[in-house]
Design an enzyme around this catalytic site. Structure first.
Site, PDB file in Angstrom:
ATOM      1  N   GLU A  40      -6.141   7.057  -1.248  1.00  0.00           N
ATOM      2  CA  GLU A  40      -6.093   5.878  -0.376  1.00  0.00           C
ATOM      3  C   GLU A  40      -6.659   4.658  -1.092  1.00  0.00           C
ATOM      4  O   GLU A  40      -6.072   3.576  -1.043  1.00  0.00           O
ATOM      5  CB  GLU A  40      -6.896   6.123   0.908  1.00  0.00           C
ATOM      6  CG  GLU A  40      -6.221   6.997   1.933  1.00  0.00           C
ATOM      7  CD  GLU A  40      -4.813   6.544   2.264  1.00  0.00           C
ATOM      8  OE1 GLU A  40      -4.604   5.342   2.487  1.00  0.00           O
ATOM      9  OE2 GLU A  40      -3.927   7.399   2.289  1.00  0.00           O
ATOM     10  N   HIS A  61       0.839  -1.199   0.000  1.00  0.00           N
ATOM     11  CA  HIS A  61       0.000   0.000   0.000  1.00  0.00           C
ATOM     12  C   HIS A  61       0.882   1.260   0.000  1.00  0.00           C
ATOM     13  O   HIS A  61       0.656   2.192  -0.778  1.00  0.00           O
ATOM     14  CB  HIS A  61      -0.917  -0.030   1.232  1.00  0.00           C
ATOM     15  CG  HIS A  61      -1.673   1.237   1.494  1.00  0.00           C
ATOM     16  ND1 HIS A  61      -2.984   1.407   1.134  1.00  0.00           N
ATOM     17  CD2 HIS A  61      -1.299   2.390   2.090  1.00  0.00           C
ATOM     18  CE1 HIS A  61      -3.382   2.607   1.491  1.00  0.00           C
ATOM     19  NE2 HIS A  61      -2.377   3.231   2.075  1.00  0.00           N
ATOM     20  N   GLU A  62       1.903   1.252   0.845  1.00  0.00           N
ATOM     21  CA  GLU A  62       2.788   2.421   0.928  1.00  0.00           C
ATOM     22  C   GLU A  62       3.571   2.608  -0.367  1.00  0.00           C
ATOM     23  O   GLU A  62       3.763   3.722  -0.840  1.00  0.00           O
ATOM     24  CB  GLU A  62       3.750   2.288   2.110  1.00  0.00           C
ATOM     25  CG  GLU A  62       3.056   2.200   3.462  1.00  0.00           C
ATOM     26  CD  GLU A  62       2.080   3.338   3.709  1.00  0.00           C
ATOM     27  OE1 GLU A  62       2.268   4.425   3.137  1.00  0.00           O
ATOM     28  OE2 GLU A  62       1.106   3.126   4.455  1.00  0.00           O
ATOM     29  N   HIS A  92       1.519   4.343  -2.807  1.00  0.00           N
ATOM     30  CA  HIS A  92       1.576   5.800  -2.662  1.00  0.00           C
ATOM     31  C   HIS A  92       2.813   6.354  -3.375  1.00  0.00           C
ATOM     32  O   HIS A  92       2.755   7.386  -4.033  1.00  0.00           O
ATOM     33  CB  HIS A  92       1.676   6.187  -1.182  1.00  0.00           C
ATOM     34  CG  HIS A  92       0.345   6.244  -0.473  1.00  0.00           C
ATOM     35  ND1 HIS A  92      -0.714   6.939  -0.974  1.00  0.00           N
ATOM     36  CD2 HIS A  92      -0.066   5.710   0.704  1.00  0.00           C
ATOM     37  CE1 HIS A  92      -1.740   6.823  -0.137  1.00  0.00           C
ATOM     38  NE2 HIS A  92      -1.376   6.073   0.885  1.00  0.00           N
TER      39      HIS A  92
END
Lengths: 196, 429
Positions: free
Chosen positions: B227, B145-146, B149
């Protein structure tokens, strides 16, 4: 606007558009090459780890000479094919599958040797090998994605008008979907997934 | 697969443009108040100048400051081998040019965030609470997930939008104050007929009150969308949405307030950090519109209802759960990716992997070592004594058995903790 000027303008626009399309193809091909070099790096990492694993296992499990030899042979075949680059992607895939299965079996025999299983070196190697297997899988996934993008671009209009000099690249497959279903002990089984 | 991302880039650009327009409107209102008709464009220019100045400072102060504010410490591969491996795996899956740097925060609140204005200068930070609670699959989901980003350049985007929000708030506050204290003076200077002037002042008042609220709504909407996209990337990189879903459940189930919260980095965390001192079981929740993150339950539901593991599968699941589209209709989702595509073993944890207790101990030991502590094992009883830097060069005896420790260390040992004592002293600051 006079007709010659109009023609010149249209040609200029076409030229700029062509440059854009060409650069897009080049970028896409570079993505494929970069992704391939990443697979290369990770396969080399696996090849480097295998002798360590063989050494550690040898110290505890002398009776497994056959399996140890098999692993060493699979490794040297894979190393040989890896040096031939992306052309040998198909053959290399098979060789790496064989090597992967041999490594899994080698890790599997640890069950029979409690001392080996408890060895600190072995545990550290196990995390490294598990991570390497993941990295190879992820690198392959990224490579195949890049190839899919590149091939689609190369074959679709209008890029295909320019794509003459852009060679096709093969997908990198390992026949482990089938292998994973065999009763052989694989990394997954070994892992005994810590949470449900 | 990446067409969806590109379409969202266009949409994010539109949102940021909307915020820029708001900023310009606030500037125009201020110019109208202070300089009359001719002041509007000067006001717009001044507002953009304020934004540029703030943006330049926040970009040039760099990510290192952000990390320092959060209390993050860079950790080495030998101290955190599994974390480093997971980050490397995900960097490969995302085809990042280089592996991001790895930082750890000593904080029991489980959380993680990404920094780095460019993908080649990125860093992934996790808390010790996260490492302690998650297994390898879940950690992989969080890191993916990071990395999502990072890959989507969300840090640069959110910094730009955040600074814009700050500029709008700042200028609107100036305008409100000017109207409050100097309303009469402002009006009389422009002179002339009262009715249009009064209308202009009323309009300006409306703008300076409403603009910050609109800017905030836009900012939050932007953050929530990024997100969702990072979740989609997390699923696509790991090919295992369940890992991220489980991690989100675990993280949100722990109501430990964070030790510190920086509003600039807050949108980058995987779940919004609870502010320090927050009640452990706070019932009241922010309304969804005023939140940087979508509700966790919804994120989990989307991840769990994915048919495959590709971005297109996420977009389809998003539509099923939310009844809205994640991408515009024109971008028909391409073929989905099968979950666990081929060999991606869902990150096998090696057998005999350390349990939560060992992981927590390993993490705290590594952080102590990074601070200059020496971990010395007693040759007699095997207890590990943790020696703080001031004890270097003195004679230390083992806290448990009293045996003299090797390495020329010694002394009263009142500050050293013995691993096996019932109450090891805390060394954390």
């Amino acid at each position: 606007m006079s007709p010659p000027l109009l023609v010149a303008l249209v040609l200029a626009v076409l030229f700029v558009w062509g440059v854009f399309l060409w650069n897009r193809l080049v970028r896409s091909r570079n993505d494929v090459r970069n992704a391939w070099s990443q697979i290369d790096v990770q396969l080399a990492r696996r090849h480097d780890l295998v002798p360590n694993l063989v050494e550690v296992v040898k110290g505890y499990a002398r009776h497994e000479a056959d399996l140890l030899r098999e692993v060493a042979e699979a490794r040297s075949r894979a190393v040989r094919l890896a040096s031939r680059g992306a052309d040998a992607a198909g053959e290399l895939g098979e060789a790496e599958t064989t090597l992967g299965l041999a490594i899994s079996r080698l890790l599997g025999i640890a069950e029979a040797y409690p001392e080996l299983k408890a060895s600190r070196n072995f545990l550290a190697l196990q995390e490294e090998l598990a991570s390497t297997e993941n990295r190879i899988a992820f690198a392959r996934q990224a490579y195949n994605d890049a190839v899919a993008r590149y091939m689609t671009l190369r074959e679709s209009f209008p890029d295909r008008l320019l794509a003459g000099g852009f060679e096709p690249y093969p997908y990198f497959t390992m026949k482990d979907e089938a292998a994973r279903r065999t009763p052989d002990v694989t990394l997954d089984d070994l892992a005994g997934r810590s949470a449900v | 697969m990446w067409e969806q991302i590109r379409s969202n880039r266009t949409r994010s650009f539109l949102v940021v443009t909307g915020m820029a327009v708001l900023l310009g409107v606030v500037g125009a209102a201020l110019g109208l108040l202070f300089g009359g008709e001719g002041g509007t464009w000067i006001g717009v220019a001044a507002a953009l100048a304020v934004w540029l100045a703030l943006w330049a400072t926040s970009v040039s102060r760099g990510d290192d400051l952000m990390l320092r504010i959060a209390g993050a410490q860079e950790v080495s591969r030998s101290d955190f081998p599994m974390l480093h491996n997971v980050v490397e795996e995900m960097a490969i899956a995302a085809a990042l040019p280089v592996k991001p740097r790895v930082f750890v925060i000593e904080d029991d609140a489980p959380n993680a965030f990404a920094t780095g204005l460019r993908p080649d200068k990125a860093a992934v930070t996790v808390t010790t609470g996260l490492l302690r609670r998650l297994d390898r699959d879940e950690l992989q989901g969080v890191v993916a997930h990071e990395i999502g980003h990072v890959r989507n350049r969300d840090v640069a985007l959110m910094v730009t939008a955040g600074v814009m929000l700050g500029s709008v708030a700042l200028l609107a506050a100036v305008g409100r104050r000017a109207l409050w204290w100097g309303g009469g003076r402002v009006r009389s200077r422009s002179g002339g007929d009262g009715a249009p002037q009064a209308a202009a002042v009323a309009l300006a008042l409306l703008v300076v009150v409403l603009a910050p609220i609109f800017a905030q709504l836009l900012y939050f909407a932007l953050s929530r969308r990024r997100e969702y996209l990072a979740d989609a990337c997390g699923a696509a990189y790991t090919r295992y949405p369940e890992g991220l879903a489980r991690a989100l459940e675990k993280i949100s189930g722990v109501r430990v307030p964070a030790r510190s919260v920086d509003p600039v980095t807050a949108p980058m965390y995987i779940v919004p950090p609870l502010p320090p001192g927050a009640m452990a079981a706070r019932g009241a929740r922010r309304p969804a519109w005023f939140s940087t993150h979508p509700p966790v339950e919804e994120r989990v539901r989307i991840l769990r209802s994915m048919a495959g593991a590709g971005i297109a599968d996420y977009a389809a699941a998003f539509e099923r759960v939310r009844g809205r589209r994640l991408v515009r209709h024109a971008e028909a989702p391409g073929p989905g990716l099968p979950a666990h595509a081929s060999a991606v073993a869902p990150a096998a944890a090696p057998p005999g992997a350390p349990g939560p207790a060992e992981r927590a101990r390993a993490a705290s030991d590594a952080l102590l070592r990074a601070r200059g502590y020496r971990l010395v094992q007693c040759p007699a009883c095997g207890a590990v004594n943790k020696l703080p830097p001031p004890l270097a060069g003195t004679v230390v005896h083992c806290l448990r058995c009293g045996e003299r420790l090797p390495g020329g260390h010694g002394g009263p040992g009142s500050e050293t903790g013995c691993e096996d004592c019932s109450t090891p002293p805390r060394h954390s600051v």
